[in-house]
Design a protein around this motif. Structure first.
Motif, PDB file in Angstrom:
ATOM      1  N   MET A  79      66.082  57.406   4.803  1.00  0.00           N
ATOM      2  CA  MET A  79      65.888  58.644   5.584  1.00  0.00           C
ATOM      3  C   MET A  79      64.492  58.752   6.184  1.00  0.00           C
ATOM      4  N   THR A  80      63.556  57.868   5.772  1.00  0.00           N
ATOM      5  CA  THR A  80      62.252  57.886   6.434  1.00  0.00           C
ATOM      6  C   THR A  80      62.214  56.869   7.564  1.00  0.00           C
ATOM      7  N   TYR A  84      67.476  60.466  13.248  1.00  0.00           N
ATOM      8  CA  TYR A  84      68.388  61.613  13.236  1.00  0.00           C
ATOM      9  C   TYR A  84      69.056  61.817  14.602  1.00  0.00           C
ATOM     10  N   ILE A 105      63.573  67.049   3.410  1.00  0.00           N
ATOM     11  CA  ILE A 105      63.461  65.632   3.085  1.00  0.00           C
ATOM     12  C   ILE A 105      62.011  65.377   2.684  1.00  0.00           C
ATOM     13  N   VAL A 106      61.676  65.836   1.491  1.00  0.00           N
ATOM     14  CA  VAL A 106      60.298  65.772   1.015  1.00  0.00           C
ATOM     15  C   VAL A 106      60.295  65.018  -0.303  1.00  0.00           C
ATOM     16  N   GLY A 107      59.385  64.082  -0.476  1.00  0.00           N
ATOM     17  CA  GLY A 107      59.345  63.344  -1.730  1.00  0.00           C
ATOM     18  C   GLY A 107      58.071  62.557  -1.867  1.00  0.00           C
ATOM     19  N   PHE A 113      64.150  59.148  -0.645  1.00  0.00           N
ATOM     20  CA  PHE A 113      64.641  59.193   0.728  1.00  0.00           C
ATOM     21  C   PHE A 113      65.849  58.295   0.960  1.00  0.00           C
TER      22      PHE A 113
ATOM     23  N   SER B  90      59.166  60.367  10.175  1.00  0.00           N
ATOM     24  CA  SER B  90      59.662  59.048   9.811  1.00  0.00           C
ATOM     25  C   SER B  90      58.684  57.934  10.193  1.00  0.00           C
ATOM     26  N   ARG B  93      55.978  56.016   7.716  1.00  0.00           N
ATOM     27  CA  ARG B  93      56.551  55.284   6.587  1.00  0.00           C
ATOM     28  C   ARG B  93      57.264  54.012   7.015  1.00  0.00           C
ATOM     29  N   ASP B 115      50.620  60.175  -0.809  1.00  0.00           N
ATOM     30  CA  ASP B 115      51.036  60.985  -1.959  1.00  0.00           C
ATOM     31  C   ASP B 115      52.374  61.665  -1.705  1.00  0.00           C
ATOM     32  N   VAL B 116      52.501  62.302  -0.558  1.00  0.00           N
ATOM     33  CA  VAL B 116      53.743  63.010  -0.250  1.00  0.00           C
ATOM     34  C   VAL B 116      54.205  62.561   1.137  1.00  0.00           C
ATOM     35  N   SER B 117      55.492  62.381   1.288  1.00  0.00           N
ATOM     36  CA  SER B 117      56.036  62.038   2.591  1.00  0.00           C
ATOM     37  C   SER B 117      57.075  63.076   2.984  1.00  0.00           C
ATOM     38  N   VAL B 118      57.149  63.331   4.275  1.00  0.00           N
ATOM     39  CA  VAL B 118      58.191  64.212   4.798  1.00  0.00           C
ATOM     40  C   VAL B 118      59.035  63.366   5.736  1.00  0.00           C
ATOM     41  N   GLY B 119      60.336  63.362   5.505  1.00  0.00           N
ATOM     42  CA  GLY B 119      61.227  62.665   6.426  1.00  0.00           C
ATOM     43  C   GLY B 119      61.662  63.615   7.513  1.00  0.00           C
ATOM     44  N   GLY B 120      62.245  63.068   8.550  1.00  0.00           N
ATOM     45  CA  GLY B 120      62.706  63.904   9.654  1.00  0.00           C
ATOM     46  C   GLY B 120      62.065  63.466  10.941  1.00  0.00           C
ATOM     47  N   ALA B 131      56.095  70.258   1.670  1.00  0.00           N
ATOM     48  CA  ALA B 131      55.316  69.049   1.424  1.00  0.00           C
ATOM     49  C   ALA B 131      53.861  69.385   1.177  1.00  0.00           C
TER      50      ALA B 131
END
Lengths: 158, 158
Positions: A79-80, A84, A105-107, A113, B90, B93, B115-120, B131
């Motif tokens: 998903m990263t 979309y 979609i945070v991790g 992901f 996205s 990453r 440290d933190v990733s946001v997908g989308g 995030a």
């Protein structure tokens, strides 16, 4: 002047324009929003069309042999890596892939992901021939080759 | 005593620095919209700074183009420890649709800790707020660990 006073007074008792998001649940996105995709391995037929149409190459497929007749097919969607665009969902003939409206979609880890799913599929049956049939086929092939060679030799001789 | 006071107040004002490493501007607009009255991340103390030397959280967007790579590394080197890196969207990453291009040199993990990733593509402002909240929690832990290490070091010397 008066309308402004009215607006000022009504603003005193109105709800703030700010979304209270972290205190409440995340609000619903717009209709037909394309969020994290969901994959249903029970419906998948392993046609591979989603892998073909995916521009950022977000999916990987691994095929392992479980025994001589069945294969375990695993699809992993990153998903990263996804744009979309929803093409995979559009091209999926079995409606296996759908875009859900989950946009959180945070991790912190890459595993957060990944959307994965695997299913078992029977291998296509290899055609079975009797030894006589195989011998006949070999003879036919040899004859064809000899004819072709002869034609070539005749052409070279001209 | 003062150290504790400073730490407590820093907990409530994690400042953000934004690096655009070749982003298409989509994620940048969403990050700015997080600070607008509708989403208002400033009520949690998040504030966009103009200098990396004042930043606690660094938000990187874009697929790390060759032109921006060295500048990004130079900027990240100026951020004081401890700091968190948030990869936005996205692109950082995986490279997204630019994956495999000659002009990008990603992913971001190659150059710094993420440290933190946001997908989308692009992430919704709510996801960015989530995030950032996660990043500030991680930052707090990092600061605590750093203080403990400092204390242990001081005791060792005396």
């Amino acid at each position: 002047m008066l309308p402004y006073v009215g607006r000022a007074l009504s603003n005193l008792f109105r709800k703030p324009a700010t979304e209270r998001f972290p205190k409440t649940d995340a609000p619903e996105p717009a209709k037909n929003y394309r969020g994290r995709l969901s994959y249903d391995p029970t419906k998948c037929i392993n046609c591979g069309q989603c892998i073909r149409v995916c521009a950022p190459q977000a999916m990987t497929r691994t095929i392992e042999d479980v025994d001589s007749e069945t294969q375990k097919i695993t699809f992993t969607f990153d998903m990263t890596s996804c744009t979309y665009c929803g093409l995979c969902a559009d091209f999926c003939s079995q409606h296996t892939i759908t875009m859900s409206n989950d946009y959180m979609i945070v991790g912190t880890k890459p595993e957060d992901f990944m959307v994965t799913g695997s299913f078992l599929k029977k291998k296509p049956v290899a055609p079975k021939f009797t030894p006589e049939q195989i011998a006949a086929m070999k003879a036919a092939a040899a004859k064809k080759k000899a004819e072709a060679d002869a034609a070539k030799a005749a052409k070279a001789g001209e | 005593m003062f150290q504790k006071m400073i730490d407590d107040s820093m907990k409530r004002s994690p400042w953000i620095f934004h690096i655009n490493a070749g982003s298409c501007n989509g994620c940048d607009i969403e990050l700015v919209s997080v600070l607008t009255p509708r989403y208002d991340a400033e009520r949690f103390g998040f504030r966009l700074t103009g200098s990396p030397r004042q930043a606690d959280i660094v938000v990187v967007s874009g697929p790390i183009t060759l032109q921006s790579r060295d500048r990004m590394i130079r900027t990240l080197a100026q951020v004081p420890e401890p700091f968190c890196v948030v990869s936005l969207g996205s692109c950082p990453r995986s490279g997204n649709v630019f994956k495999g291009s000659y002009a990008i040199d990603g992913p971001l993990e190659k150059w710094t800790h993420v440290d933190v990733s946001v997908g989308g593509c692009t992430p919704k402002p709510e996801a960015i707020i989530a995030a950032l909240a996660k990043a500030s929690a991680i930052l707090e832990e990092k600061r605590k660990a750093m203080r403990q290490a400092d204390k242990a070091d001081k005791e060792k010397r005396s």
